[in-house]
Motif scaffolding. Structure first.
Motif, PDB file in Angstrom:
ATOM      1  N   GLN A  44       0.840  -1.205   0.000  1.00 36.82           N
ATOM      2  CA  GLN A  44       0.000   0.000   0.000  1.00 36.82           C
ATOM      3  C   GLN A  44       0.877   1.258   0.000  1.00 36.82           C
ATOM      4  N   ALA A  45       1.888   1.252   0.857  1.00 34.83           N
ATOM      5  CA  ALA A  45       2.731   2.447   0.990  1.00 34.83           C
ATOM      6  C   ALA A  45       3.562   2.695  -0.265  1.00 34.83           C
ATOM      7  N   SER A  46       3.926   1.634  -0.937  1.00 36.48           N
ATOM      8  CA  SER A  46       4.828   1.778  -2.084  1.00 36.48           C
ATOM      9  C   SER A  46       4.079   2.022  -3.380  1.00 36.48           C
ATOM     10  N   GLY A  47       2.763   1.961  -3.325  1.00 33.13           N
ATOM     11  CA  GLY A  47       1.977   2.257  -4.521  1.00 33.13           C
ATOM     12  C   GLY A  47       2.141   1.233  -5.627  1.00 33.13           C
ATOM     13  N   GLY A  50      -0.290   0.944  -8.502  1.00 34.24           N
ATOM     14  CA  GLY A  50      -0.286   2.028  -9.469  1.00 34.24           C
ATOM     15  C   GLY A  50       0.256   1.566 -10.810  1.00 34.24           C
ATOM     16  N   PRO A  88      11.076   1.293  -9.512  1.00 34.70           N
ATOM     17  CA  PRO A  88      12.071   1.928  -8.633  1.00 34.70           C
ATOM     18  C   PRO A  88      12.665   0.934  -7.636  1.00 34.70           C
ATOM     19  N   PHE A  90      13.307   0.638  -3.945  1.00 34.82           N
ATOM     20  CA  PHE A  90      12.958   1.273  -2.672  1.00 34.82           C
ATOM     21  C   PHE A  90      13.882   0.834  -1.539  1.00 34.82           C
TER      22      PHE A  90
ATOM     23  N   MET B 307       1.056   6.569   4.925  1.00 35.33           N
ATOM     24  CA  MET B 307       1.971   7.034   3.895  1.00 35.33           C
ATOM     25  C   MET B 307       1.803   6.177   2.652  1.00 35.33           C
ATOM     26  N   ALA B 308       1.753   6.808   1.514  1.00 31.65           N
ATOM     27  CA  ALA B 308       1.641   6.055   0.272  1.00 31.65           C
ATOM     28  C   ALA B 308       2.290   6.833  -0.863  1.00 31.65           C
ATOM     29  N   PHE B 309       2.892   6.089  -1.757  1.00 34.60           N
ATOM     30  CA  PHE B 309       3.546   6.627  -2.940  1.00 34.60           C
ATOM     31  C   PHE B 309       2.454   7.022  -3.924  1.00 34.60           C
ATOM     32  N   PRO B 325      15.812   3.690 -11.048  1.00 32.31           N
ATOM     33  CA  PRO B 325      15.837   4.870 -10.173  1.00 32.31           C
ATOM     34  C   PRO B 325      15.743   4.485  -8.698  1.00 32.31           C
ATOM     35  N   GLY B 327      14.374   5.012  -5.141  1.00 31.44           N
ATOM     36  CA  GLY B 327      13.197   5.622  -4.535  1.00 31.44           C
ATOM     37  C   GLY B 327      13.397   5.849  -3.058  1.00 31.44           C
ATOM     38  N   SER B 330       8.384   4.949   1.857  1.00 35.24           N
ATOM     39  CA  SER B 330       7.175   5.716   2.158  1.00 35.24           C
ATOM     40  C   SER B 330       6.975   5.776   3.667  1.00 35.24           C
TER      41      SER B 330
END
Lengths: 202, 480
Positions: A44-47, A50, A88, A90, B307-309, B325, B327, B330
């Motif tokens: 969820q936090a890392s999206g 998306g 990415p 992370f 927190m979320a991207f 890249p 990152g 979050s």
């Protein structure tokens, strides 16, 4: 209290946790035994959705449903920890990668059933139906848009799904002849058809 | 005879996305011209920044965000606005001190521009800095009617690159309607620090949140956004605008420190080095970054709680376009991020800000927001029945907010720059000069001071969360 409390999300998390237990790999295997609930938070936090699509059925990034049948836990963890652009990096730790593997391994509920995705989710006159299989899709997958009118059903005719760039995904376009509640029905082999309700804003 | 410079439209590209790009150097512009002519036409636009997203929005000159406008301090802006949205509309020049009739508030400072009608906004932009423009009619900003305007300050230090970054998010239409009715089931997202939020279940709902379907920087979603290419050794100025009308964004550039020099376009007393920026709704920050080694990094917008991207763009040095890249996690634990208290050198609770005479003093309790109530209030009243602030030219004015709701409120004053002198009982040694500021939830307080030296007229003071504004959290400062 001013809040409306919804339980659906909570149940989904509970289900994910339960399924992760089903999918837990043998102790000692690298990146096995992670915490799916923690993995869900990281996702969820890392999206992730998306790019990998709602429900991880594919988007800019590949579909991840059924990933546990295609790759080992260590292979999945390697893709998470050493991604290729545009994904990415992370900087996930080994423990976080194991949590993510545990979560992602439970996405298909362990049923082996394909996942049906409709794009856009709220169509007006047509939509693309994407069906993601954990393995190679069978050659006879078909889809039909069906409208219920009282007890009767009105189908628009079966359409075969075609291969896509993703070897696990087949797709076809369906048309809706009017607005209202429709069912997208997918069938293949000798199994029962799968129905996905969709509201058409016609 | 005056020579005009025509700059509109040159920044808009096909497909509705404004590519991340450095601002053109000053030498490329007609620096001698006194008047900069701009043409802005608002029309419907089908905005598709991401596969599967097809949003029926509104756009200036066919792009979301609208064209980046750049003008030198001292030049006059003449913006001819043509409204083809199908509904009444205006343009508000956010952060500008300008004649009241140019402020762009429907039925307060002007008759709204009817569909197919036109209006010429003409004024000399002041003060210099990173500002923006947007519709002030209904929720048209949410639909895409916004853009950045940069008023170049000749006193500013020189940057190797000067890059505009407009953060915005594409709403799910059904959630907008529900949010306006107070019955949205979109997940709550709000800045950190609310004890009530911490006690909430992830499945609780507030009723007024908008759900977003896609997240953009300069109108493009990651990874479609064109990367920003920087050279090793360059010092780059980032001008950041949060054009999301309901959510705060935390902005990070992986592996780099942001040196923040301006808040809402106004210089800070001294620059502040941070790892992340908190950018409230409608706020702008100027942050400088020094690139000392080759690499590829994500510049990310994160939402809070949880927190979320959300959105990102890649920043890389030449030859690193295919590199993975780096990152940022979050999470903000242990991360030094920009706050008003940090920049303003907050003092211990109890020290009240020094200052001279105060001619007009007004306190507001921010309230409302009950489930499905459709009402946000100031001292218990909703616009247009809120208590107004009457001032005379030259008055020194103090406005104090106490936020009794459980959401932040980005309070915005038109036509003035105010000073934040107090936050949650902490006096600020260096007042922050701003036009929009986040008032903390659950009893949070904030005190502004400003001088009533703007042109006479009616200047709105409101929450810049579009939903809260439309549901009543608005008042005005009236010059006698």
């Amino acid at each position: 209290m001013r809040y409306l409390r919804l339980f659906a999300g909570l149940l989904a998390v509970a289900a994910a946790v339960a399924l992760s237990v089903v999918h837990a790999r043998a102790a000692g295997e690298p990146f096995a035994g992670g915490d799916a609930a923690q993995g869900a938070k990281l996702v969820q936090a890392s999206g992730c959705e998306g790019c990998h699509g709602a429900g991880f059925t594919g988007g800019i990034g590949p579909a991840l449903v059924g990933i546990e049948k295609r790759l080992t836990a260590a292979q999945v963890a390697d893709k998470i920890q050493h991604p290729k652009a545009p994904m990415p990096n992370f900087g996930f730790t080994d423990a976080q990668a194991a949590d993510l593997v545990a979560y992602l391994s439970g996405l298909d509920g362990g049923t082996g059933k394909p996942v049906v995705k409709i794009v856009p989710a709220e169509p007006t006159d047509q939509a693309t139906v994407l069906v993601t299989f954990s393995g190679t899709p069978p050659s006879d997958v078909q889809v039909e848009a069906v409208m219920r009118m009282g007890a009767r059903e009105h189908g628009t005719g079966w359409v075969p799904l075609q291969k896509t760039d993703d070897p696990h995904v087949v797709a076809a376009k369906v048309r809706f002849t009017m607005g209202g509640p429709w069912i997208v029905r997918v069938r293949y082999g000798k199994g029962a058809a799968m129905d996905v309700p969709v509201t058409v804003d016609g | 005879m005056r020579r005009g410079t025509f700059i509109a439209g040159g920044f808009a590209l096909a497909g509705g996305a404004m590519v991340v790009q450095a601002l053109p150097p000053l030498a490329a512009r007609a620096a001698a011209s006194d008047v900069v002519d701009v043409s802005l036409t608002a029309t419907p636009l089908t905005f598709a920044p991401f596969p599967g997203i097809s949003f029926q929005g509104l756009a200036y000159n066919g792009s979301i965000p609208g064209p980046l406008l750049r003008i030198r301090y001292g030049q006059r802006l003449r913006a001819r606005y043509v409204n083809r949205t199908g509904e009444p509309s205006t343009i508000h020049w956010h952060g500008m001190i300008l004649p009241n009739a140019m402020d762009g508030v429907p039925d307060v400072t002007q008759v709204p521009v009817a569909d197919s009608g036109a209006f010429v906004y003409e004024y000399t932009p002041d003060p210099p800095g990173t500002r923006w423009y947007h519709s002030h009619a209904g929720h048209q900003t949410l639909l895409g009617l916004f853009g950045m305007i940069v008023v170049e300050d000749p006193r500013d230090e020189r940057a190797d690159q000067d890059i505009a970054l407009v953060f915005h998010d594409v709403p799910k239409p059904a959630s907008v309607e529900a949010a306006l009715a107070g019955t949205s089931t979109a997940p709550m997202v709000d800045p950190l620090g609310s004890p009530e939020l911490l006690a909430m279940s992830p499945d609780d709902r507030m009723g007024d949140e908008i759900a977003y379907a896609a997240h953009c920087i300069n109108g493009a979603s990651y990874p479609k956004a064109s990367p920003i290419v920087v050279q090793v050794g360059q010092r780059v100025r980032l001008r950041i605008l949060n054009a999301n009308v309901t959510q705060t964004r935390y902005v990070r550039l992986a592996g780099h420190v942001l040196r923040v020099t301006h808040a809402d376009g106004n210089p800070l007393a001294q620059p502040v080095n941070v790892e992340a920026l908190r950018v409230g709704v409608a706020e702008r920050y100027d942050a400088w970054v020094e690139f000392t080694k080759p690499g590829a990094w994500l510049l990310q917008g994160l939402s809070a709680d949880p927190m979320a991207f959300e959105q990102a763009v890649v920043v890389h040095t030449p030859g690193m376009e295919h590199a993975t890249p780096q990152g940022s996690p979050s999470a903000l634990e242990g991360v030094r991020y920009f706050t008003y208290e940090l920049a303003g050198l907050a003092q211990a609770v109890g020290a009240w800000p020094a200052g001279g005479r105060i001619d007009v003093s007004r306190s507001y309790v921010l309230g409302g927001g009950q489930w499905a109530s459709d009402r946000w209030t100031m001292n218990g009243s909703a616009w247009p029945n809120t208590e107004k602030i009457a001032v005379r030219r030259g008055d020194r004015v103090e406005v104090r907010f106490t936020n009794k709701t459980d959401m932040h409120h980005p309070m915005h004053l038109h036509g003035h720059v105010f000073e934040i002198v107090e936050i949650n009982g902490h006096a600020l040694r260096h007042p922050l000069f701003k036009d929009t500021s986040l008032v903390d939830p659950n009893g949070g307080t904030m005190t502004w001071r400003f001088s009533a030296t703007s042109p006479a007229g009616r200047w709105l003071l409101h929450c810049h969360n579009d939903i809260h504004m439309m549901d009543g959290m608005m008042t005005e400062v009236d010059y006698a």
